[in-house]
Design a protein around this motif. Structure first.
Motif, mmCIF file in Angstrom:
data_model
loop_
_atom_site.group_PDB
_atom_site.id
_atom_site.type_symbol
_atom_site.label_atom_id
_atom_site.label_comp_id
_atom_site.label_asym_id
_atom_site.label_seq_id
_atom_site.Cartn_x
_atom_site.Cartn_y
_atom_site.Cartn_z
ATOM 1 N N LEU A 22 0.807 -1.212 0.000
ATOM 2 C CA LEU A 22 0.000 0.000 0.000
ATOM 3 C C LEU A 22 0.847 1.273 0.000
ATOM 4 O O LEU A 22 0.311 2.375 -0.133
ATOM 5 N N PHE A 23 2.161 1.127 0.176
ATOM 6 C CA PHE A 23 3.029 2.308 0.300
ATOM 7 C C PHE A 23 4.070 2.407 -0.810
ATOM 8 O O PHE A 23 5.005 3.203 -0.731
ATOM 9 N N LEU A 24 3.915 1.599 -1.846
ATOM 10 C CA LEU A 24 4.950 1.529 -2.864
ATOM 11 C C LEU A 24 4.660 2.445 -4.043
ATOM 12 O O LEU A 24 3.505 2.639 -4.432
ATOM 13 N N ARG A 221 8.653 8.127 9.116
ATOM 14 C CA ARG A 221 7.995 9.358 8.660
ATOM 15 C C ARG A 221 6.643 9.024 8.023
ATOM 16 O O ARG A 221 5.695 9.806 8.131
ATOM 17 N N ILE A 222 6.541 7.863 7.389
ATOM 18 C CA ILE A 222 5.264 7.451 6.807
ATOM 19 C C ILE A 222 4.292 7.104 7.930
ATOM 20 O O ILE A 222 3.134 7.523 7.933
ATOM 21 N N ASP A 224 4.290 8.151 11.037
ATOM 22 C CA ASP A 224 3.875 9.361 11.743
ATOM 23 C C ASP A 224 2.859 10.159 10.930
ATOM 24 O O ASP A 224 1.893 10.686 11.475
ATOM 25 N N ALA A 225 3.096 10.246 9.620
ATOM 26 C CA ALA A 225 2.180 11.021 8.780
ATOM 27 C C ALA A 225 0.795 10.385 8.753
ATOM 28 O O ALA A 225 -0.213 11.070 8.665
ATOM 29 N N MET A 226 0.756 9.066 8.862
ATOM 30 C CA MET A 226 -0.527 8.392 8.732
ATOM 31 C C MET A 226 -1.259 8.209 10.050
ATOM 32 O O MET A 226 -2.484 8.258 10.084
ATOM 33 N N PHE A 227 -0.500 7.976 11.124
ATOM 34 C CA PHE A 227 -1.167 7.525 12.340
ATOM 35 C C PHE A 227 -1.053 8.489 13.514
ATOM 36 O O PHE A 227 -1.669 8.264 14.545
ATOM 37 N N LEU A 228 -0.251 9.548 13.379
ATOM 38 C CA LEU A 228 -0.143 10.476 14.508
ATOM 39 C C LEU A 228 -0.811 11.818 14.205
ATOM 40 O O LEU A 228 -1.026 12.162 13.056
ATOM 41 N N PRO B 95 4.546 17.548 4.769
ATOM 42 C CA PRO B 95 4.606 16.371 3.891
ATOM 43 C C PRO B 95 3.818 15.203 4.479
ATOM 44 O O PRO B 95 3.878 14.942 5.676
ATOM 45 N N LEU B 96 3.089 14.517 3.618
ATOM 46 C CA LEU B 96 2.272 13.372 4.030
ATOM 47 C C LEU B 96 2.490 12.229 3.051
ATOM 48 O O LEU B 96 3.060 12.425 1.972
ATOM 49 N N MET B 97 1.998 11.064 3.403
ATOM 50 C CA MET B 97 1.996 9.950 2.455
ATOM 51 C C MET B 97 0.914 10.263 1.432
ATOM 52 O O MET B 97 -0.202 10.648 1.816
ATOM 53 N N TYR B 111 2.402 5.526 -4.921
ATOM 54 C CA TYR B 111 2.246 5.972 -3.536
ATOM 55 C C TYR B 111 3.601 6.438 -3.049
ATOM 56 O O TYR B 111 4.575 5.691 -3.058
ATOM 57 N N PHE B 113 5.887 9.390 -0.433
ATOM 58 C CA PHE B 113 5.914 10.402 0.616
ATOM 59 C C PHE B 113 6.203 11.722 -0.070
ATOM 60 O O PHE B 113 7.052 11.826 -0.939
ATOM 61 N N HIS B 124 -3.309 9.786 0.068
ATOM 62 C CA HIS B 124 -2.919 8.393 -0.071
ATOM 63 C C HIS B 124 -4.087 7.565 -0.597
ATOM 64 O O HIS B 124 -5.175 7.599 -0.043
ATOM 65 N N HIS B 125 -3.842 6.854 -1.691
ATOM 66 C CA HIS B 125 -4.851 5.986 -2.304
ATOM 67 C C HIS B 125 -6.033 6.733 -2.892
ATOM 68 O O HIS B 125 -7.120 6.157 -3.027
ATOM 69 N N LYS B 208 -5.938 14.860 7.463
ATOM 70 C CA LYS B 208 -4.780 15.743 7.266
ATOM 71 C C LYS B 208 -4.754 16.260 5.830
ATOM 72 O O LYS B 208 -5.033 15.512 4.882
#
Lengths: 228, 308
Positions: A22-24, A221-222, A224-228, B95-97, B111, B113, B124-125, B208
């Motif tokens: 999901l992050f690629l 960093r990913i 933190d950006a997603m879950f914090l 910056p975000l995913m 996808y 960063f 994202h997505h 976000k």
């Protein structure tokens, strides 16, 4: 099966889905070591036609099997070698998984058994081995986005040997060990600590208590950006 | 010197998002209205006539004839258009995913960063289908604004009529009386997005956005968490999912269009529209979403119809 983490793929999905996908980016470089799964390799190559998949398979029979399945796929390279901390030749120990049905029935490892007479130990063979950071430098591979590792308990020693790869990796999907039948086998708690110290956070971990599991770690960093 | 400065400003260099809104041609505007509502739009892909037909079947018996707006098909958007309608990452943003659609990827999402200044990113997505959906909503709002409408009803093509929608005319009068005609921007025609009958998707706070304050305190402040019953019919709301059926006042239309011009698309349209508007919802479902409806947002499933 138990779970820890923040992103819970269903157990049905864990066969050929790992949440790191999901992050690629659209053109990822993926390294797969161990965990013989030719179907998954084909699927990855199909899903990422502009990506590259490098597979390291030290067991001769499995290597032949992979060649048959995937040699014609242009963005897949299969290497008959174990990932190690040096280049050359080394012993590979073949095991049978007698403890549970959730994970593969056979595995191989650079780590020798604590007890050579253990019924789970099959045999020892010799195999070529490579150091990943040297290998990718020689081939001009600019970065590795995803590491999928099933190294039979050798995971931590291997990760400690690839600091530059870790700096650039987005995600690591890794077999975990919560007990050991092998000498110096990585235990999950150590692995988790090391990866945390290297800039990764746990995304998900399915595991059988006192046995094995599969965990996905992503760049902090990913996370933190997603879950914090 | 002034000319040089203008040339360098982003708005001069890059196309406006409104350049990619779809124009609306209406033959018989008088049939697509009802009391207190100047125009009724329904957003529907050309590839999904059966969805529009299903909605018509539900609404026509009440004398409600929505105008079929031919939706922007996100799956047909070029990389150049995607680059122009999305959020451009500049210094000062968080910056975000995120998701990009590089030309080399030939339509596949990437996808990443957020790191590259000047590059266009979506959340994202974020699928191309969702981007098309956002552009469809903005196109409808622009049309309503250009025609001078005071109040419109915008639906997507997967609604379910739960009770007689003609009550909405009376409810608009009641809301005007309750909060003031100029003091509401959006009225949702159901309690929330339904995931099952009687069960709703919970929502709190805002997602976000790189160009907004991403701190927890900002995203979960009262403005974005308020859910307050104000009468037997209405509640004041902030967060909710689903844009499937909304009544908008001109003030809401203006605010949403201004937000789109300034901020472009990053989140899906139902999440992006929290930031600016005075939002209200009814306390009982009138027109809601069809549960488990087929959607082409995540993937162009309509292609399976055409090529089974």
């Amino acid at each position: 099966m138990r779970f820890e983490g923040v992103w819970k793929p269903s157990l049905r999905e864990t066969d050929d889905f790992n949440p790191s996908y999901l992050f690629l980016p659209y053109n990822p470089t993926i390294v797969i070591a161990g965990g013989y799964a030719p179907g998954k390799i084909r699927k990855l190559a199909d899903n990422y036609p502009q990506g590259s998949v490098y597979v390291f398979e030290p067991e001769p029979e499995k290597f032949s099997g992979l060649l048959k399945e995937a040699a014609q796929i242009p963005n897949v390279s299969i290497c008959n070698a174990a990932l190690n901390t040096h280049k050359g030749c080394c012993s590979l120990y073949l095991y049978q998984n007698l403890r549970n049905l959730f994970f593969a029935s056979e595995e191989s490892s650079l780590l020798e058994p604590l007890d050579l007479s253990s019924p789970s130990f099959r045999k020892k063979i010799q195999t070529p081995c490579v150091r990943l950071e040297d290998w990718i430098l020689e081939r001009g591979v600019p970065r590795i986005d995803l590491l999928e590792l099933d190294l039979g308990g050798f995971e931590l020693a291997f990760l400690k040997n690839i600091p530059n790869v870790l700096k650039g990796a987005i995600a690591i999907h890794i077999k975990t060990h919560l007990s050991s039948e092998k000498k110096d086998s990585t235990q999950y708690a150590e692995l988790k600590d090391y990866l945390k110290g290297s800039g990764f956070e746990l995304l998900s971990h399915w595991y059988l208590e006192e046995a094995q599991g599969e965990a996905t770690f992503i760049q902090r960093r990913i996370y933190d950006a997603m879950f914090l | 010197m002034v000319f040089f400065f203008l040339c360098c400003s982003e708005s001069f260099l890059f196309a406006s998002i409104s350049d990619h809104f779809k124009k609306v041609e209406v033959d018989f505007p008088h049939i697509h209205k009802m009391k207190n509502i100047d125009f009724i739009y329904m957003i529907n892909l050309d590839q999904r006539p059966e969805k529009f037909a299903s909605c018509q079947k539900q609404l026509n018996p009440y004398g409600i004839y929505p105008f079929r707006f031919s939706a922007v098909n996100g799956w047909e958007l070029t990389p150049e258009i995607l680059e122009e309608v999305g959020l451009r990452f500049v210094p000062g943003m968080t910056p975000l995913m995120a998701t990009t659609y590089p030309k080399e990827a030939k339509g596949k999402p990437s996808y990443e960063f957020m790191e590259e200044y000047g590059k266009t990113y979506f959340c994202h997505h974020m699928s191309r289908g969702s981007i098309g959906c956002s552009l469809s909503h903005f196109s409808v709002l622009q049309d309503a604004f250009d025609r001078g409408y005071r109040t419109i009803w915008v639906m997507e093509d997967d609604i379910e009529v739960v009770q007689d929608p003609r009550i909405l005319s009376e409810l608009i009068d009641r809301l005007d009386a309750l909060v003031g005609e100029e003091n509401w921007d959006v009225l949702f025609t159901d309690q929330n997005y339904r995931i099952q009958v009687g069960k709703y998707a919970p929502a709190l706070g805002v997602a976000k956005r790189p160009d907004m304050d991403c701190s927890y305190a900002a995203r979960f402040c009262e403005k974005y968490t308020i859910q307050q019953d104000i009468s037997v019919d209405f509640k004041r709301i902030s967060a909710r999912f689903g844009n499937h059926s909304m009544i908008l006042r001109r003030s809401g239309i203006e605010k949403l269009l201004a937000f789109a011009q300034k901020h472009k698309i990053f989140l899906s349209s139902d999440l992006d529209n929290y930031f600016t508007v005075n939002r209200y919802g009814v306390r009982y479902d009138i027109v809601s979403n069809m549960i488990n409806a087929i959607t082409d947002n995540a993937a162009p499933i309509y292609e399976q119809k055409e090529h089974p």
